[in-house]
Every structure is written in C-alpha cells, then in structure tokens.
Design a protein around this motif. Structure first.
Motif, PDB file in Angstrom:
ATOM      1  N   GLU A  14       0.971  -1.050  -0.094  1.00  0.00           N
ATOM      2  CA  GLU A  14       0.061  -0.111   0.074  1.00  0.00           C
ATOM      3  C   GLU A  14       0.766   1.190  -0.119  1.00  0.00           C
ATOM      4  OE1 GLU A  14      -3.392  -0.078  -0.239  1.00  0.00           O
ATOM      5  OE2 GLU A  14      -3.468  -2.293  -0.195  1.00  0.00           O
ATOM      6  N   ASN A  15       2.230   1.031  -0.027  1.00  0.00           N
ATOM      7  CA  ASN A  15       3.183   1.936  -0.042  1.00  0.00           C
ATOM      8  C   ASN A  15       3.010   2.958   1.156  1.00  0.00           C
ATOM      9  OD1 ASN A  15       5.298   3.994  -1.322  1.00  0.00           O
ATOM     10  ND2 ASN A  15       3.659   5.213  -2.221  1.00  0.00           N
ATOM     11  N   LEU A  16       2.870   2.294   2.420  1.00  0.00           N
ATOM     12  CA  LEU A  16       2.838   3.177   3.402  1.00  0.00           C
ATOM     13  C   LEU A  16       3.960   2.370   4.452  1.00  0.00           C
ATOM     14  CD1 LEU A  16      -0.932   2.393   4.142  1.00  0.00           C
ATOM     15  CD2 LEU A  16       0.096   4.496   3.614  1.00  0.00           C
ATOM     16  N   ASP A  17       4.619   3.524   5.417  1.00  0.00           N
ATOM     17  CA  ASP A  17       5.424   3.358   6.413  1.00  0.00           C
ATOM     18  C   ASP A  17       4.482   2.625   7.432  1.00  0.00           C
ATOM     19  OD1 ASP A  17       7.562   4.043   4.982  1.00  0.00           O
ATOM     20  OD2 ASP A  17       7.011   6.277   5.268  1.00  0.00           O
ATOM     21  N   ALA A  18       3.428   3.091   7.588  1.00  0.00           N
ATOM     22  CA  ALA A  18       2.722   2.724   9.013  1.00  0.00           C
ATOM     23  C   ALA A  18       1.480   2.961   8.857  1.00  0.00           C
ATOM     24  CB  ALA A  18       3.206   3.636  10.340  1.00  0.00           C
ATOM     25  N   VAL A  19       0.201   2.411   9.594  1.00  0.00           N
ATOM     26  CA  VAL A  19      -1.192   2.712   9.527  1.00  0.00           C
ATOM     27  C   VAL A  19      -1.545   3.048  11.085  1.00  0.00           C
ATOM     28  CG1 VAL A  19      -1.903   0.354   9.787  1.00  0.00           C
ATOM     29  CG2 VAL A  19      -3.301   1.999   8.673  1.00  0.00           C
ATOM     30  N   LEU A  20      -2.544   4.112  11.232  1.00  0.00           N
ATOM     31  CA  LEU A  20      -3.024   4.499  12.531  1.00  0.00           C
ATOM     32  C   LEU A  20      -4.769   3.798  12.635  1.00  0.00           C
ATOM     33  CD1 LEU A  20      -1.882   6.407  14.886  1.00  0.00           C
ATOM     34  CD2 LEU A  20      -3.164   8.012  13.595  1.00  0.00           C
ATOM     35  N   LEU A  21      -4.722   3.193  13.452  1.00  0.00           N
ATOM     36  CA  LEU A  21      -5.947   2.397  13.802  1.00  0.00           C
ATOM     37  C   LEU A  21      -6.840   3.250  14.676  1.00  0.00           C
ATOM     38  CD1 LEU A  21      -5.174  -1.183  13.602  1.00  0.00           C
ATOM     39  CD2 LEU A  21      -5.798   0.291  11.857  1.00  0.00           C
ATOM     40  N   THR A  22      -7.973   4.060  14.360  1.00  0.00           N
ATOM     41  CA  THR A  22      -8.591   4.818  15.445  1.00  0.00           C
ATOM     42  C   THR A  22     -10.163   4.197  15.537  1.00  0.00           C
ATOM     43  OG1 THR A  22      -9.457   6.465  13.660  1.00  0.00           O
ATOM     44  CG2 THR A  22      -7.241   6.927  15.071  1.00  0.00           C
ATOM     45  N   GLY A  23     -10.645   3.513  14.713  1.00  0.00           N
ATOM     46  CA  GLY A  23     -12.074   3.104  14.908  1.00  0.00           C
ATOM     47  C   GLY A  23     -12.107   1.797  15.797  1.00  0.00           C
ATOM     48  N   GLU A  24     -13.285   1.857  16.480  1.00  0.00           N
ATOM     49  CA  GLU A  24     -13.256   0.660  17.482  1.00  0.00           C
ATOM     50  C   GLU A  24     -13.161  -0.649  16.830  1.00  0.00           C
ATOM     51  OE1 GLU A  24     -17.165   0.694  18.974  1.00  0.00           O
ATOM     52  OE2 GLU A  24     -17.036   2.700  20.179  1.00  0.00           O
ATOM     53  N   GLU A  98      -7.492   5.790   9.150  1.00  0.00           N
ATOM     54  CA  GLU A  98      -9.033   5.082   8.714  1.00  0.00           C
ATOM     55  C   GLU A  98     -10.049   6.440   8.395  1.00  0.00           C
ATOM     56  OE1 GLU A  98     -10.954   1.961  10.980  1.00  0.00           O
ATOM     57  OE2 GLU A  98      -9.149   2.309  12.379  1.00  0.00           O
ATOM     58  N   ASP A  99      -9.909   6.709   7.079  1.00  0.00           N
ATOM     59  CA  ASP A  99     -10.837   7.863   6.595  1.00  0.00           C
ATOM     60  C   ASP A  99     -12.308   7.695   6.883  1.00  0.00           C
ATOM     61  OD1 ASP A  99     -10.419   5.524   4.687  1.00  0.00           O
ATOM     62  OD2 ASP A  99     -11.434   6.685   3.165  1.00  0.00           O
ATOM     63  N   GLY A 100     -12.745   6.485   7.182  1.00  0.00           N
ATOM     64  CA  GLY A 100     -14.156   6.036   7.739  1.00  0.00           C
ATOM     65  C   GLY A 100     -14.490   6.209   9.110  1.00  0.00           C
ATOM     66  N   ALA A 101     -13.069   6.455   9.877  1.00  0.00           N
ATOM     67  CA  ALA A 101     -13.517   6.614  11.393  1.00  0.00           C
ATOM     68  C   ALA A 101     -12.912   7.782  11.945  1.00  0.00           C
ATOM     69  CB  ALA A 101     -12.548   5.338  11.842  1.00  0.00           C
ATOM     70  N   MET A 102     -12.178   8.659  11.149  1.00  0.00           N
ATOM     71  CA  MET A 102     -11.461   9.878  11.862  1.00  0.00           C
ATOM     72  C   MET A 102     -12.314  11.086  11.464  1.00  0.00           C
ATOM     73  SD  MET A 102      -7.568  11.334  11.256  1.00  0.00           S
ATOM     74  CE  MET A 102      -6.915   9.922  12.345  1.00  0.00           C
ATOM     75  N   SER A 127      -8.420   2.853   4.823  1.00  0.00           N
ATOM     76  CA  SER A 127      -9.282   1.918   5.637  1.00  0.00           C
ATOM     77  C   SER A 127      -9.433   0.578   4.927  1.00  0.00           C
ATOM     78  CB  SER A 127     -10.666   2.555   5.648  1.00  0.00           C
ATOM     79  OG  SER A 127     -10.826   3.923   6.251  1.00  0.00           O
ATOM     80  N   GLU A 128      -9.358   0.550   3.713  1.00  0.00           N
ATOM     81  CA  GLU A 128      -9.453  -0.723   2.773  1.00  0.00           C
ATOM     82  C   GLU A 128      -8.488  -1.991   3.018  1.00  0.00           C
ATOM     83  OE1 GLU A 128     -11.346  -3.177  -0.102  1.00  0.00           O
ATOM     84  OE2 GLU A 128     -11.863  -1.064   0.677  1.00  0.00           O
ATOM     85  N   PRO A 129      -7.267  -1.416   3.201  1.00  0.00           N
ATOM     86  CA  PRO A 129      -6.304  -2.950   3.579  1.00  0.00           C
ATOM     87  C   PRO A 129      -6.711  -3.756   4.820  1.00  0.00           C
ATOM     88  CG  PRO A 129      -4.886  -0.961   3.064  1.00  0.00           C
ATOM     89  CD  PRO A 129      -6.595  -0.477   3.241  1.00  0.00           C
ATOM     90  N   VAL A 130      -6.980  -3.112   5.949  1.00  0.00           N
ATOM     91  CA  VAL A 130      -7.374  -3.502   7.224  1.00  0.00           C
ATOM     92  C   VAL A 130      -8.677  -4.255   7.189  1.00  0.00           C
ATOM     93  CG1 VAL A 130      -7.827  -3.457   9.512  1.00  0.00           C
ATOM     94  CG2 VAL A 130      -5.810  -2.114   8.527  1.00  0.00           C
ATOM     95  N   SER A 131      -9.524  -3.588   6.414  1.00  0.00           N
ATOM     96  CA  SER A 131     -11.154  -4.086   6.051  1.00  0.00           C
ATOM     97  C   SER A 131     -11.020  -5.386   5.319  1.00  0.00           C
ATOM     98  CB  SER A 131     -11.908  -3.285   5.334  1.00  0.00           C
ATOM     99  OG  SER A 131     -13.068  -3.645   4.912  1.00  0.00           O
ATOM    100  N   LYS A 132     -10.133  -5.421   4.293  1.00  0.00           N
ATOM    101  CA  LYS A 132      -9.815  -6.813   3.402  1.00  0.00           C
ATOM    102  C   LYS A 132      -9.224  -7.778   4.224  1.00  0.00           C
ATOM    103  CE  LYS A 132      -7.897  -8.098  -0.930  1.00  0.00           C
ATOM    104  NZ  LYS A 132      -7.145  -7.488  -2.036  1.00  0.00           N
TER     105      LYS A 132
END
Length: 362
Positions: A14-24, A98-102, A127-132
């Motif tokens: 996903e060309n990311l260095d990290a991901v921030l999880l904010t949704g329950e 998480e664009d759907g949770a922030m 949001s998509e990678p974790v949802s998948k």
C-alpha cells in the motif's frame, strides 16, 4: 503471525510506512482489546505496534495486550503530541489513517502536527487494507462467532415458548436480550427487531407496544456478541394458524434462501449470490417486495465486507462469513425474513446456523 504482523505485512504493497487505527472495530481486530469510542489509538509500523490509551484502561489493557507496546496518554501531553514524536522517531513518511473513522477535526489537527518539522509525514486514506484482512476469519474468530450463534439459538428456543396472543413486540425483544446475556453474551450485535402482523412489512421495524394476535407472523431478527464477534439470525413464526398466502410467502422466502446458499462459494461475485435468491422471489411474483440485498459480511461489526448484493461485483473470499437473509415485505399486510450466517469456502459454504427454519406455527 499475530494481527499486528498481518497488518504490517500489507503496508509495503500500500506504499505505507505505518497505519493508524482509530476506529473501534479495527483497534479490536488488531489488539483483541476493546476500548469504546475514541479512547484508544493503535500505531502499526512494519516492525512493531504501539497501543495508546488513558489511565482508565491501561491496567486492563496491560492484562490483555500481547505484541504491542502500551503507552498511557496523560494530562499535559496530548495523543497528537505523542504520535508526532513517535512518527518522527520511527522515520514514518507515509502514514495511513482510517478515513471512515476519523473526524475532519481530528484529521486536520494530526495533519498540522505531522507537517511541522524537517521531515514532514504525509497522511493517506487507508481503510481498505485492514477491512480486506478482516474479511477472512481465522479459527479463533470462527470459534467466537459460532459460540455467539449458539447463544442466540438458545435464546430462540426459550422465546418460542413465550410467544402467544397478547404478548407485545417489546416484551419479546426485551426477553431476547435478557436471555442472550443470561447465556453468556457480552452485548447485543444490534437492537433486536421484533415485528408482527402488518408491522412485519418493515424490514428494520422497531419493537412496539403492539400485542401479537392469532393468525399473524412474528419476525425476530437478533444476535449477540461473544469474544468481540457478532452473531445474526432471523426467524419468522406464525401464531395459531396461517393462511394460504402466508404459507406461500414463507415457502418462497425459504426457497430463495436455499438458492442463494447453494450459489455461495469462494470466487463467486456477491451479486451472483443475490441474483440466485432474487430470481426465486421474482418468479413467484413477489420481486417488488424483496427490497434489500441477500446478505452482508458479519464479524467484529454486524455489517462489514463483503456483501452479497447486486452492487458487489467482487468475488467472495474463502473464510468470509456472510448473512443469508432474503425477505418479502408486503406493505401494511405482512412480512417474512429468514436469516442464517454462512462461512464461504472454496467448495461452497458451511451454514453456522443450526436452528430449524421450516414454517413453524406456535
């Protein structure tokens, strides 16, 4: 591989260095520890994970967390400040969120903080990678879901003995909740739907003070949470007697459900499963009264990907759990819905719901 490692494994693609999880839901999926609302945040990098929360939850989190560093957010130093320091320390240049949770407010605050300094960090929707990842259930997740389903079915066995003319929809809904908690649930998957007679035409009707009458259908849609995972089921039963039309509608819905279940298989598009069930209802002349999709994904959330809907052209993945819930709703007259949950497999599917679904007159 733990959940943090699973999430880390998709960052590079996903060309990311990290991901921030904010949704329950995603926080729980990653950590196995539930904190309500916005009172926790998880940062997952390619090498490690950090779980942030405040003093109300740190002791409980310490007992539960495995594989992540626990950091307490204390008065005087905000979460945003701590994240900024950590992101810069770890050299994160592209951070998924998480664009759907922030909220927009939280995004702007974090974006401003991460843009300061010599090595600014870019925020990107992810949001998509974790949802998948969540679509495919592992054995522990399935075990929790099957336990939750068993609890709901025990509640159904009991409530069937209590349904009779004069009992209200609200009373049945309240008893279902009590019974599921009594048998081990931690919470409800959603507020139970209990509708009878003409109220049955409301797919998501709210239980009312209406008393059940002889000769009516009663539709009960309910589920519970166990180990953080949801169950979901619907049964429609008749009280006293049925008319020819009631029997015809019920048998049509059951046949449609069986057709959809027979079509469900890994690699089959969600819309094909929906179409198999919809064809049965349309052929019987009730097509206009089937007003929602065949099913939705179930897991940490009661509605999650993937869906068995006319709009979903993507293939269903092996390991996904979806609902199988066609219905017919004739306004002001009656409604019937029958719902199981099924596990998608390479060979077809396995029904996790054991409760009988032949037309029952009580």
């Amino acid at each position: 591989m733990n959940r943090y490692e699973k999430i880390a494994s998709v960052l590079e693609a996903e060309n990311l260095d990290a991901v921030l999880l904010t949704g329950e839901a995603n926080r729980f999926y990653a950590s196995g520890f539930f904190v309500p609302g916005t009172d926790a945040t998880v940062l997952v990098t390619g090498q490690d994970a950090v779980f942030f929360t405040d003093a109300r939850y740190t002791e409980a989190a310490a007992r539960c967390l495995d594989g992540a560093e626990l950091r307490e957010v204390k008065p005087g130093k905000s979460l945003t400040d701590q994240l900024r320091e950590l992101v810069f320390l770890k050299g994160v240049r592209r951070l998924g969120f998480e664009d759907g949770a922030m909220t927009v407010q939280s995004f702007r605050r974090l974006e401003k903080a991460l843009s300061e300094g010599k090595s600014p960090c870019e925020l990107t929707a992810a949001s998509e990678p974790v949802s998948k990842l969540r679509q495919t259930k592992d054995p522990a997740e399935l075990a929790a879901m099957e336990t939750a389903q068993g609890i709901a079915e025990r509640a159904l066995e009991d409530i069937l003995k209590e349904i009779r003319p004069g009992v209200t929809e609200k009373e049945i809904a309240a008893r279902l909740q009590y019974l599921m908690l009594h048998y081990g649930a931690s919470d409800m998957s959603f507020d139970p739907i209990v509708v009878s007679g003409p109220n049955g035409s409301l797919p998501h009707g709210v239980p009312s003070e209406k008393e059940i009458q002889a000769g009516e259908f009663v539709t009960m849609d309910f589920g519970c949470i166990y180990g953080g995972y949801c169950s979901d089921m619907t049964r429609t039963v008749a009280v006293g007697s049925v008319t020819e039309e009631m029997e015809r509608v019920y048998k049509t819905v059951l046949s449609a459900q069986e057709a959809g279940i027979a079509a469900a298989k890994a690699g089959v598009p969600g819309k094909a499963v929906d179409a198999a069930a919809r064809a049965v209802i349309e052929e019987a002349g009730y097509g206009e009264y089937f007003t929602h999709s065949f099913g939705h994904g179930v897991g940490v959330e009661i509605h999650e990907a993937p869906n068995a809907a006319a709009s979903n052209e993507k293939p269903l993945p092996a390991g996904a759990v979806i609902s199988a819930e066609p219905g017919i709703y004739i306004p002001g007259k009656l409604g019937v819905r029958i719902e199981d949950v099924i596990l998608i497999t390479p060979e077809g599917c396995r029904n996790l719901t054991k409760a009988p679904k032949e037309l029952m007159v009580i």
